[in-house]
Design an enzyme around this catalytic site. Sequence first.
Site, PDB file in Angstrom:
ATOM      1  N   ARG A   1       1.879   6.771   1.317  1.00  0.00           N
ATOM      2  CA  ARG A   1       0.523   7.232   1.004  1.00  0.00           C
ATOM      3  C   ARG A   1      -0.192   7.858   2.140  1.00  0.00           C
ATOM      4  O   ARG A   1      -1.487   7.844   1.867  1.00  0.00           O
ATOM      5  CB  ARG A   1       0.021   6.285  -0.001  1.00  0.00           C
ATOM      6  CG  ARG A   1       0.505   6.177  -1.237  1.00  0.00           C
ATOM      7  CD  ARG A   1       0.498   6.982  -2.302  1.00  0.00           C
ATOM      8  NE  ARG A   1       0.914   6.665  -3.529  1.00  0.00           N
ATOM      9  CZ  ARG A   1       0.328   6.370  -4.558  1.00  0.00           C
ATOM     10  NH1 ARG A   1      -1.241   6.123  -4.248  1.00  0.00           N
ATOM     11  NH2 ARG A   1       0.812   5.913  -5.621  1.00  0.00           N
TER      12      ARG A   1
ATOM     13  N   ARG B   1      -9.365  17.570  -2.364  1.00  0.00           N
ATOM     14  CA  ARG B   1      -9.206  17.074  -3.724  1.00  0.00           C
ATOM     15  C   ARG B   1     -10.543  17.207  -4.588  1.00  0.00           C
ATOM     16  O   ARG B   1     -10.547  17.315  -5.835  1.00  0.00           O
ATOM     17  CB  ARG B   1      -9.100  15.589  -3.635  1.00  0.00           C
ATOM     18  CG  ARG B   1      -8.934  14.768  -4.703  1.00  0.00           C
ATOM     19  CD  ARG B   1      -7.771  15.026  -5.576  1.00  0.00           C
ATOM     20  NE  ARG B   1      -7.811  14.174  -6.629  1.00  0.00           N
ATOM     21  CZ  ARG B   1      -8.501  14.088  -7.768  1.00  0.00           C
ATOM     22  NH1 ARG B   1      -9.485  14.994  -7.943  1.00  0.00           N
ATOM     23  NH2 ARG B   1      -8.472  12.838  -8.458  1.00  0.00           N
TER      24      ARG B   1
ATOM     25  N   ARG C   1      -6.432   9.050  -0.331  1.00  0.00           N
ATOM     26  CA  ARG C   1      -7.939   8.830  -0.378  1.00  0.00           C
ATOM     27  C   ARG C   1      -8.634   8.208   0.910  1.00  0.00           C
ATOM     28  O   ARG C   1      -9.656   8.003   0.862  1.00  0.00           O
ATOM     29  CB  ARG C   1      -8.266   8.338  -1.563  1.00  0.00           C
ATOM     30  CG  ARG C   1      -7.889   9.108  -3.186  1.00  0.00           C
ATOM     31  CD  ARG C   1      -8.065   8.234  -4.203  1.00  0.00           C
ATOM     32  NE  ARG C   1      -6.864   7.403  -4.220  1.00  0.00           N
ATOM     33  CZ  ARG C   1      -6.513   6.507  -5.096  1.00  0.00           C
ATOM     34  NH1 ARG C   1      -7.224   6.348  -6.207  1.00  0.00           N
ATOM     35  NH2 ARG C   1      -5.607   5.749  -4.735  1.00  0.00           N
TER      36      ARG C   1
END
Length: 342
Positions: A23, A36, A27
């Site tokens: 990942r 995003r 975020r």
Amino acid sequence: MNTNFIKACKGEEVSHTPIWIMRQAGRYLPDYHKVRGKVTFLELCKTPELAAEVTLQPVDILGVDAAILFSDILVVLDAMGMPLEFREKQGPVLPAPIRSKADVDKLIVPDPIEKLGYVMDTIYLLRRELADKVPLIGFCGAPFTLATYMVEGGSSKNFFQTKKMMYSEPELYGAMLDKVTECTISYLQAQVEAGAQALQVFDSWAGALAPCDFAEFALPYVKKIMTALKPAGVPLIYFANNGSTLMNLSKTCGADVQGLDWRVNLTDAIKVFGPDISIQGNLDPCALLLPEDKLEKRIAGILEEGKAARGHIFNLGHGILPETPPEKAKFVVDTVHRLSAR
Ligand code: CP3
């Protein structure tokens, strides 16, 4: 081109232990939020220019030794005809879960170029951008992990509906998994043809299974994928999250590299996997919140234990947490490179 990642997958000599982070595009990076903020998560996955842009962010910001295609394991279900949504705070939702033979019959086995062409377009763009930098990893979800989303209709705590189908309608479960496995194989072959230089199969929920159920309801499908992809000639990585009780089984799946979560002692794992498999892992993602001196000791410990393996690729034991300061991720990458320089 920095080829340390590919070399470690094959057990060849490296100039430092390679690292990438599960990942790694996501975020915890303000740069990710910038992109995003303009689109939904699925739009981001389906827009090759944007997906390529966020894939490259951790390569430039952190200096990792491999890029991983920005996408999601669940887009293949969308391509099979299952409606898929990502809801804020709730995660993935599949509003029409698979519960009957009619549901399984309705699933299509798509031509990956036709239905997932945006993934291949992202890979083309990335290979052009990454030419002299680092290799590109493609990926998919393992059939059992995908099945949990198909049957539960989203994330789950105890996978009750999935296990109920396995136990009470094994033929139906088998028919569903055969279809997912077939899709996954052609999807991964298309990724390699487009330019993916290694593949990781994410089995995020394998650890929910008893060893006997893993052997019957999950492993055979992973083996089929590995056997079908072997001739593609790229390193194959299998990551069974929470899989320390399954290592004696998962080592037979045919992968070149086994990914390990942080719950397992690396030395013990290396003894199980033996001299013909490289390993990847396994720092606890929460350890990135430690002060730097303690974090460095943890990293040094993992690097030391990893020396016993045929090859070691440093990674976290699961995805990096959104709360992680990017500087800490950079500290981990730099520390791995510094401590492991040959
Ligand atoms: O590693 C990377 O940088 C590549 C991108 C990647 C994503 N998902 C992006 C993503 C990869 C390899 C995945 C795999 C994935 N997706 C897995 C297997 C790995 C694992 O974590 O066990 C699973 C189980 C999924 C399913 C999924 N996707 C869930 C459960 C969620 C919601 C929870 C969460 O972490 O947000 C997603 C959404 C998702 N996939 C996000 C990202 C960056 C967050 C989406 C957002 O921007 O809101």
